[in-house]
Design a protein around this motif. Structure first.
Motif, short mmCIF file in Angstrom:
data_model
loop_
_atom_site.label_atom_id
_atom_site.label_comp_id
_atom_site.label_asym_id
_atom_site.label_seq_id
_atom_site.Cartn_x
_atom_site.Cartn_y
_atom_site.Cartn_z
N ASP A 249 0.83 -1.22 0.00
CA ASP A 249 0.00 0.00 0.00
C ASP A 249 0.86 1.26 0.00
N GLU A 250 1.98 1.22 0.69
CA GLU A 250 2.89 2.37 0.69
C GLU A 250 3.42 2.65 -0.72
N THR A 251 3.78 1.59 -1.43
CA THR A 251 4.27 1.76 -2.79
C THR A 251 3.17 2.26 -3.71
N ILE A 252 1.96 1.71 -3.59
CA ILE A 252 0.84 2.15 -4.42
C ILE A 252 0.57 3.64 -4.19
N SER A 258 2.76 10.31 -7.48
CA SER A 258 3.76 10.80 -8.44
C SER A 258 3.28 10.73 -9.89
N GLY A 259 2.13 10.07 -10.10
CA GLY A 259 1.64 9.91 -11.47
C GLY A 259 2.31 8.77 -12.23
N GLU A 260 3.10 7.96 -11.53
CA GLU A 260 3.83 6.88 -12.19
C GLU A 260 2.90 5.82 -12.77
N ILE A 261 1.79 5.53 -12.09
CA ILE A 261 0.89 4.49 -12.61
C ILE A 261 0.33 4.90 -13.97
#
Length: 274
Positions: A249-252, A258-261
């Motif tokens: 969850d921290e990574t998600i 950051s808009g990475e997804i």
């Protein structure tokens, strides 16, 4: 003589005491020791991902530099999770309907495979926060696309779905539908092309990619309404593995902020089209 022996004993005891104190001050466990160095980095652990790599743009096979490689949105997320955990990522590719069993038996640590966190699945596994929202799409033969405009047009039809998927539950609600459930999407595509099924229900990004890659099939105009909680995809971990779930969850949260997804989605779609 006695005085000399006493003085000698006292001197020896003082020296031993000083040596002992100096040794303790320089031990690795003492933060104030003068010879302290930074602790070596923690040894990498192994993080095993279970996925069904036939679900572009989420996960799929691609030849990169002459090597068959599993790529996609979900794989990039898995890499980020492993990086944040200082872990080595291993990928296990298997049929979709075997993923949660592999998780339960400890063959994999997490499952990322365009997985919807349904209430039924939550009885057996724990889910992360939703990381991507998607709609459902219906694939049909291109020359028949105009015949399918609403869900009513699927009544009584032969419908293909991936075994164990949320689409299987959707198809079961269609009156008089004759269902064909298979483990891999390419198998369903062959069923559609051969006429053994009339339509396939898939998550729309996946349906879109197969329609781009195969010129004789198309995404129909059929719209399937779903509550938002059933339209998202999340990561599954073994029931009770809260420590891993917290790290995921921290990574998600970091990737969303950051808009990475969004970037991963674009890059995965570009890879499909290459």
């Amino acid at each position: 003589m006695k005085k000399k022996l006493s003085l000698l004993l006292i001197t020896v005891m003082v020296v031993l005491t000083a040596c002992g104190s100096n040794k303790e001050a320089n031990s690795p466990s003492n933060p104030a020791n003068n010879g302290a160095t930074d602790a070596p980095p923690a040894e990498k652990t192994t993080l095993i991902l279970g996925t069904s790599a036939d679900y572009a743009p989420f996960e799929f096979h691609k030849t990169i530099d002459g090597k068959d490689t599993i790529v996609g949105l979900d794989i990039e997320i898995a890499k980020e999770i492993a990086k944040d955990m200082n872990a080595e990522l291993q990928i296990q590719d298997m049929d979709f309907d075997g993923l949660l069993l592999a998780l339960d038996t400890g063959k994999v640590n997490m499952v990322i495979s365009g997985l919807t966190p349904t209430e039924d699945r939550k009885k057996n596994v724990d889910f992360s926060e939703i990381y991507y929202l998607t709609d459902q799409g219906v694939l049909v033969k291109k020359e028949q696309a105009d015949q399918y405009k609403s869900l009513d047009d699927l009544v009584g039809k032969k419908i293909g779905i991936q075994k164990g998927s949320i689409q299987e539950g959707i198809a079961q609600e269609i009156a008089d539908a004759k269902l064909t459930a298979l483990g891999k999407i390419p198998e369903l595509i062959l069923e559609l092309k051969s006429g053994r099924v009339d339509a396939i229900i898939l998550e729309k990004p996946v349906a879109d990619q197969y329609a781009v890659a195969q010129t004789d099939i198309a995404v129909s105009g059929v719209k399937i309404e779903q509550p938002e909680e059933e339209a998202g995809v999340a990561i599954a971990v073994k029931k009770g593995d809260q420590e891993l779930l917290n790290k995921i969850d921290e990574t998600i949260a970091r990737l969303k902020a950051s808009g990475e997804i969004d970037r991963f989605v674009v890059e995965a779609n570009e890879l499909v089209g290459e």
